[in-house]
Write an enzyme that holds these catalytic residues in place. Structure first.
Site, PDB file in Angstrom:
ATOM      1  N   ARG A 344       0.952  -1.227  -0.058  1.00 38.18           N
ATOM      2  CA  ARG A 344      -0.228   0.000  -0.089  1.00 38.18           C
ATOM      3  C   ARG A 344       0.898   1.151  -0.244  1.00 38.18           C
ATOM      4  O   ARG A 344       0.493   2.366  -0.460  1.00 38.18           O
ATOM      5  CB  ARG A 344      -1.052   0.138   1.188  1.00 38.18           C
ATOM      6  N   CYS A 375      13.953  -6.273  -3.267  1.00 38.68           N
ATOM      7  CA  CYS A 375      14.799  -5.728  -4.125  1.00 38.68           C
ATOM      8  C   CYS A 375      14.386  -4.341  -4.922  1.00 38.68           C
ATOM      9  O   CYS A 375      14.425  -4.532  -6.057  1.00 38.68           O
ATOM     10  CB  CYS A 375      15.524  -6.676  -5.197  1.00 38.68           C
TER      11      CYS A 375
HETATM   12  N1  LLP Z   1     -17.737  -1.918  -2.502  1.00 32.40           N
HETATM   13  C1  LLP Z   1     -17.130  -2.191  -3.812  1.00 32.40           C
HETATM   14  C2  LLP Z   1     -17.783  -2.325  -4.970  1.00 32.40           C
HETATM   15  C3  LLP Z   1     -15.845  -1.930  -3.819  1.00 32.40           C
HETATM   16  O1  LLP Z   1     -15.150  -2.110  -4.932  1.00 32.40           O
HETATM   17  C4  LLP Z   1     -15.034  -1.830  -2.557  1.00 32.40           C
HETATM   18  C5  LLP Z   1     -13.551  -1.552  -2.786  1.00 32.40           C
HETATM   19  C6  LLP Z   1     -15.601  -1.840  -1.531  1.00 32.40           C
HETATM   20  C7  LLP Z   1     -17.102  -2.078  -1.280  1.00 32.40           C
HETATM   21  C8  LLP Z   1     -15.106  -1.750   0.004  1.00 32.40           C
HETATM   22  O2  LLP Z   1     -14.345  -0.579   0.109  1.00 32.40           O
HETATM   23  P1  LLP Z   1     -13.728  -0.221   1.515  1.00 32.40           P
HETATM   24  O3  LLP Z   1     -14.707   0.152   2.402  1.00 32.40           O
HETATM   25  O4  LLP Z   1     -12.780  -1.231   2.025  1.00 32.40           O
HETATM   26  O5  LLP Z   1     -12.872   1.364   1.068  1.00 32.40           O
HETATM   27  N2  LLP Z   1      -6.490  -1.560  -2.536  1.00 32.40           N
HETATM   28  C9  LLP Z   1      -6.928  -0.301  -2.025  1.00 32.40           C
HETATM   29  C10 LLP Z   1      -8.646  -0.474  -1.867  1.00 32.40           C
HETATM   30  C11 LLP Z   1      -9.470  -0.710  -3.047  1.00 32.40           C
HETATM   31  C12 LLP Z   1     -10.859  -0.733  -2.934  1.00 32.40           C
HETATM   32  C13 LLP Z   1     -11.562  -1.604  -4.152  1.00 32.40           C
HETATM   33  N3  LLP Z   1     -12.723  -1.533  -3.969  1.00 32.40           N
HETATM   34  C14 LLP Z   1      -6.363   0.014  -0.777  1.00 32.40           C
HETATM   35  O6  LLP Z   1      -5.606  -0.710   0.003  1.00 32.40           O
HETATM   36  O7  LLP Z   1      -6.547   1.158  -0.141  1.00 32.40           O
END
Ligand code: LLP
Length: 447
Positions: A344, A375
């Protein structure tokens, strides 16, 4: 005799700010030896028993967050976005707490089903679902599938052997000003259909004409790390207007409105998180106003928090490999994990705190950058953090708020297997996911 026994007054200063309760699991303390405990288990003991790096997950914290959502949104459906962190155990906890589950692939679906989640509580997402995935979802009897493209309408209609409930994903043109990688409410991005566009109208029209598909509502997901609840109010106003248009055009009243997830959490002391009570008020007010304005029956709201359920429950443990003072440069604390278990920082410029877990340092501190073993120069875990000047190789560092999008984003770069996930609860730990070994990596390599 420990320093704490000599100076018991030290203990009173031990709950803050190093173990700020907005960042650490609620059950985090220092024990009498000055070691950090989570869920009643000494983190350094977990590091000894399971090795490092290791993800620790506090069950109580996950359940507490689920309960908070149920309390603030008693009439809404709370759907856990499993992409944030998915193991059979976690999904069982959230289901026991009354949450539904959102999956976005056949793999996530398989894990949720293996955990015993009722398919009637599962929603399938994804911007490019393969036919085989749609088939397995339908076969499993998932309650709702969120349609993301016109192709999907065709594919779904082709494989539907019984009536399937669907939602349609729309982008309501709301810019939450987050990191571009997670900004999904704006028009120019890959998910769903722009609200009011020809494509959106065509998608609704095609679904309405498919006898096997039952449109039960609209969906949007504005992005991630959203602190301002007003964005959700605006999304509700725009989507209810569209639901009313659908009602007028087709005589069908859509009963559900899924406003996605994205609620912000605090990664470091002082960061702002989403205020759930304010969010609940804003949702209520927006629903009242939009339904009155459009003479539309109140839909049931669904929320899809991922990060806000699991982020704070997670703590990652690393062992210090070496400390390097670069002449004319920074001091680097190199640990035995890095961008494989936490990409992240490299992906989104995320910032974390890091503290020593095996003792409570009381002496002078230095500004240091915690870097990984991989690396790449960009393999950083925590920049400019305060660590004791006498930090030594072999000590255990803990990085809080690592429960969401860490295990699920992990890779095996440089041929290093992914860490285990160890849950803690009432003084006991349980190995939920074992460490990935070189044998695991070789098992996939067919030569
Ligand atoms: N609903 C949908 C359709 C989503 O695509 C996502 C996250 C969520 C709910 C939940 O979102 P949250 O409440 O967790 O923010 N890898 C990135 C975050 C990608 C989120 C993708 N979709 C990070 O580490 O910040």
């Amino acid at each position: 005799m420990t320093l704490l026994e000599i100076f018991p007054s030290l203990r009173s200063g031990m709950t803050s700010p190093r173990l700020d309760s907005t960042v650490w699991p609620c059950e985090t303390h220092y024990d009498d030896l000055g070691q950090i405990t989570v869920g009643g288990v000494v983190l350094a003991d977990i590091a000894d028993q399971y090795g490092t790096p290791t993800y620790v997950l506090d069950e109580t914290e996950v359940r507490r967050r689920c309960q908070a959502y149920r309390k603030y949104f008693p009439d809404a459906e709370v759907i856990y976005a499993a992409k944030a962190m998915l193991t059979k155990g976690i999904v069982r906890w959230v289901a026991e707490e009354g949450l539904s589950v959102d999956v976005c692939s056949a793999g996530e679906l398989a894990i949720a089903l293996a955990a015993g989640v009722d398919p009637a509580r599962i929603v399938l997402h994804g911007s490019g679902k393969p036919l085989s995935e749609l088939e397995s979802a339908m076969k499993a009897g998932v309650d709702r599938i969120v349609i993301d493209s016109l192709t999907e309408v065709t594919l779904l209609s082709a494989v539907a052997t019984r009536k399937q409930q669907v939602l349609l994903r729309l982008s309501p043109d709301i810019d939450v000003h987050g990191h571009p990688a997670v900004r999904t409410g704006v028009i120019d991005q890959k998910f769903g259909f722009p609200l009011g566009s020809t494509a959106a109208k065509e998608a609704i029209d095609r679904v309405m004409r498919q006898p096997m598909l039952e449109l039960v509502g609209l969906h949007c997901h504005l992005g991630s790390q959203i602190c301002d609840p007003d964005f959700y109010g605006e999304a509700i106003r725009r989507l209810v207007a569209e639901m009313s248009r659908v009602e007028h055009e087709y005589g069908v009243t859509l009963p559900q409105l899924d406003i996605g997830g994205g609620h912000a959490v605090a990664y470091r002391c002082g960061d702002v998180e989403m205020d759930l009570s304010m969010l609940a008020d804003i949702i209520e007010d927006a629903l009242d106003a939009a339904c009155a304005l459009n003479h539309f029956a109140r839909p049931r709201i669904s929320l899809e928090p991922g990060r806000a359920i699991v982020a704070r429950a997670g703590v990652t443990l690393y062992r210090v490999m070496t400390v390097k003072h670069i002449e004319g440069g920074r001091t680097f604390v190199i640990v035995d994990g890095g961008m494989n278990d936490n990409p992240r920082v490299a992906l989104y410029g995320a910032r974390y705190d890091a503290v020593v877990a095996n003792r409570h340092p009381t002496g002078p501190h230095m500004t240091a950058t915690v870097a990984g073993r991989y690396c790449e120069a960009g393999d950083i875990l925590a920049a400019d953090v305060q660590l004791p000047t006498d930090l030594r190789p072999g000590e255990v560092l803990a990085i809080p708020c690592t429960g969401a999008y860490h295990h699920s984003l992990a890779s095996t770069y440089n041929g290093v297997g992914r860490p285990p996930v160890i849950s803690v609860h009432e003084g006991r730990c349980h190995e939920m996911i074992r460490r990935e070994t070189s044998a695991d990596l070789l098992a996939r390599d067919l030569g």
